[in-house]
Design a protein around this motif. Sequence first.
Motif, PDB file in Angstrom:
ATOM      1  N   GLN A 239      -1.564  10.352   4.484  1.00  0.00           N
ATOM      2  CA  GLN A 239      -0.131  10.103   4.662  1.00  0.00           C
ATOM      3  C   GLN A 239       0.669  11.402   4.616  1.00  0.00           C
ATOM      4  O   GLN A 239       1.578  11.610   5.428  1.00  0.00           O
ATOM      5  CB  GLN A 239       0.375   9.150   3.579  1.00  0.00           C
ATOM      6  CG  GLN A 239       1.864   8.846   3.688  1.00  0.00           C
ATOM      7  CD  GLN A 239       2.296   7.716   2.771  1.00  0.00           C
ATOM      8  OE1 GLN A 239       1.716   6.631   2.798  1.00  0.00           O
ATOM      9  NE2 GLN A 239       3.303   7.957   1.949  1.00  0.00           N
TER      10      GLN A 239
ATOM     11  N   GLN B 290      -5.902   8.025   1.170  1.00  0.00           N
ATOM     12  CA  GLN B 290      -4.688   7.546   1.811  1.00  0.00           C
ATOM     13  C   GLN B 290      -3.510   8.471   1.529  1.00  0.00           C
ATOM     14  O   GLN B 290      -2.668   8.704   2.402  1.00  0.00           O
ATOM     15  CB  GLN B 290      -4.367   6.129   1.333  1.00  0.00           C
ATOM     16  CG  GLN B 290      -3.261   5.443   2.112  1.00  0.00           C
ATOM     17  CD  GLN B 290      -3.601   5.260   3.576  1.00  0.00           C
ATOM     18  OE1 GLN B 290      -4.755   4.987   3.916  1.00  0.00           O
ATOM     19  NE2 GLN B 290      -2.626   5.412   4.449  1.00  0.00           N
TER      20      GLN B 290
ATOM     21  N   ARG C 126       0.832  -1.203   0.000  1.00  0.00           N
ATOM     22  CA  ARG C 126       0.000   0.000   0.000  1.00  0.00           C
ATOM     23  C   ARG C 126       0.869   1.256   0.000  1.00  0.00           C
ATOM     24  O   ARG C 126       0.586   2.223  -0.712  1.00  0.00           O
ATOM     25  CB  ARG C 126      -0.932  -0.010   1.222  1.00  0.00           C
ATOM     26  CG  ARG C 126      -2.105  -0.975   1.102  1.00  0.00           C
ATOM     27  CD  ARG C 126      -2.815  -1.159   2.441  1.00  0.00           C
ATOM     28  NE  ARG C 126      -3.445   0.070   2.890  1.00  0.00           N
ATOM     29  CZ  ARG C 126      -4.682   0.446   2.570  1.00  0.00           C
ATOM     30  NH1 ARG C 126      -5.428  -0.313   1.768  1.00  0.00           N
ATOM     31  NH2 ARG C 126      -5.188   1.569   3.034  1.00  0.00           N
TER      32      ARG C 126
END
Length: 211
Positions: free
Chosen positions: A73, A69, A21
Amino acid sequence: MRPGSRPHGQRKHTFIEEARRAQIVSAAIDTIAEVGFANASLSRIAQRAGVSKGVISYHFSGKDELMDQVVEQVYSAIAEFVLPRIAEAPDECAALRAHVLAVADYMRGHREQLMALAGIFNGTRTSEGTSSRHRLMVAEPVYQEIEKRLRAGQERGVLRDFDVRVMAVTLQASIDGMFAYWVTHPDHDLEAHAAELAEIIERSARADPPA
């Protein structure tokens, strides 16, 4: 649901899955920074990551989840860099200066990350021109964190009396504007800009000395 796929978020990811990921998120950041949000298809991101599009679809339900995401992040990385510097400031007024200067320091070393972030925010605006859900997802926690420090400074008499929401929004908008200008004017002196902005913010918030 496709055969062999799994519902997203129903179990903890393994170490290998987390690594994959992270690889995909990194490829997404690089791709958006290079070709823009609109042109950053899952196929293009997969090519950059060196995996098939199906691998991305296994780990993320779609482009929206992948962008979530990326945003999470990048903001986590900024916080990990900036918050310790703010904590080192002697008081809440100095913390405002530290905030601006620390973000500028992060910008210098992570241009692609922040260009990708801007691409996501601008590329996912609604047809009415309102902010994307990705921006809204992170804006409120940022405002609340700034407001908490501002209130503490006011209670200690370090900061003057003002509306903490207005100041929080102004601070964040000024930082966003600093980055946007630097991106479109690469030769602009980011360090000098940050120093001047920090001075403006600090002076506007500082409590007057006792008469």
